[in-house]
Design an enzyme around this catalytic site. Structure first.
Site, PDB file in Angstrom:
ATOM      1  CE1 TYR A 109      -3.789   2.595   0.664  1.00  0.00           C
ATOM      2  CE2 TYR A 109      -1.915   3.673   2.163  1.00  0.00           C
ATOM      3  CZ  TYR A 109      -3.219   3.619   1.576  1.00  0.00           C
ATOM      4  OH  TYR A 109      -3.859   4.877   1.459  1.00  0.00           O
ATOM      5  CD  GLU A 197      -6.172   4.624  -1.371  1.00  0.00           C
ATOM      6  OE1 GLU A 197      -6.122   4.526  -0.016  1.00  0.00           O
ATOM      7  OE2 GLU A 197      -7.247   4.611  -2.064  1.00  0.00           O
TER       8      GLU A 197
END
Length: 386
Positions: A109, A197
């Site tokens: 992530y 993101e």
């Protein structure tokens, strides 16, 4: 302003990030024709909506052949996806994206966003990719690293090392990851982004660091500097009333309550919403008409509030500084003459030209409920809609 995944990936690619090759289509026929040009053993079909959780809602499919892709695309196009971010009403799929499949070895992530408290850019990295990062933060906070970076022309290698440390990569893989972070940083500061993101960021079995999914959000107040980004706006993904409000330069956000609010100033608007909740009801919207609203703007604001069928009453709370109370009052009267206001309307005015505004309302013939202060106004509107 939000954009679609396929748009985010094209911007990432422009700044040097590695993304899977893909194509998008507004029709199934167009999508399938474009997909024939992809060099892949499997096709990854993705619904394009402004919401996360698409996979669990059936918005991501892996297909073996063009024929399978065509069948799946026909099923997905026009489907309403309900995810944890869409709300129970869901979001209708009006565009699709197909990309080449990837041989995933590891998932990570990575994101960056503005940290307003420190006036820095915060990079968040984790070795738990492909998952809800909020859930990771709750269950395994030690698996998340936050690195705050001073705003400059470029990010330092030292900061990059901190960000990628949790990925536990080899030297060659680490070099790719650092290059990606530098690309994301340049994208972030060059486009006035609020957030980038990548979830998941993957390491393939071929030892390539690839952005498998991407989400980018931009500062709406800076869009005047980026007409090329404004062109990416998809009105199908926005609430129609919010689109109408933006045409009148109104800051409007639809909520789920029953009391419509028209206020000048974001701080006063938040306080108004809070006191409505204090007295047991929920606001139907956030609406800031701004400091220098005209009669036309005030009238438009009232019409937008009344277009929400959930609204059972309206609270107007104005503290006149730049905004004159007589102009607001005339706007209310003009709007009331054009549309039928069938719900209780409580008005609290204070500040510049307060007396003139009150006189306009008193002589209008409208059924208004006057309030002395904000507390009194909240009590009266809550009582009026019972």
């Amino acid at each position: 302003m939000n954009i679609h995944e396929h748009q985010a990936k094209q911007i990432l690619k422009k700044y040097g990030a590695v993304v899977p090759e893909g194509v998008f289509g507004l029709t199934v026929e167009d999508l399938v024709e474009k997909a024939k040009l992809l060099n892949t053993k499997k096709y990854v079909l993705k619904a394009q909506i402004h919401a996360g959780g698409r996979g669990k809602a059936g918005g991501v499919k892996i297909l073996d052949t063009i024929k399978d892709l065509s069948v799946a695309a026909k099923e997905m196009m026009g489907k309403t996806l309900v995810t944890h971010q869409t709300g129970p009403e869901g979001r209708k799929v009006k565009r699709l994206y197909v990309e080449e499949s990837s041989n995933i070895d590891k998932e990570f992530y990575l994101s960056c966003l503005v940290d307003r408290a420190s006036s820095k850019i915060a990079f968040i990295s984790s070795d738990q990719g492909g998952m809800d990062i909020e859930e990771v933060a709750r269950s395994s906070p030690e698996k998340i690293i936050t690195t705050k970076v001073d705003i400059s022309n470029e990010i330092s290698n030292k900061d990059c090392d901190k960000i990628v440390k949790i990925f536990n990569l080899s030297d060659i893989e680490k070099t790719q990851a650092i290059s990606l972070i530098k690309s994301i940083y340049q994208l972030f500061i060059s486009t006035d982004a609020n957030m980038v993101e990548i979830n998941p960021l993957i390491l393939t079995k071929e030892k390539k660091v690839v952005c498998l999914d991407a989400k980018v959000n931009f500062d709406s107040n800076a869009l005047f500097r980026h007409p090329e980004i404004v062109e990416l706006r998809d009105f199908n993904e926005e609430d129609p009333t919010e689109i109408e409000a933006s045409k009148h330069d109104l800051a409007y956000i639809k909520l789920d309550g029953s009391i419509g609010c028209m206020v000048n100033g974001a701080g006063l608007a938040m306080a108004t919403m809070d006191i409505i909740k204090l007295y047991g009801k929920e606001p139907a919207n956030f609406l800031d008409v701004g400091g220098g609203a005209s009669k036309e703007k005030v009238s438009a604001a009232l019409k937008i509030i009344l277009s929400d069928k959930n609204v059972k009453g309206i609270l107007v709370n104005i503290f006149g500084g730049i905004m004159r109370c007589d102009i607001l009052a005339q706007g209310i009267v003009d709007a009331a003459k054009e549309i039928n206001i069938s719900v209780p309307l409580v008005v609290r005015l204070a500040g510049t030209n307060f007396k003139e505004g009150k006189e306009i309302l008193d002589n209008s013939g409208l059924k208004l409920i006057s309030a002395e202060n904000l507390d009194d106004a909240a009590k009266k509107i809550v009582e009026a809609i019972k």
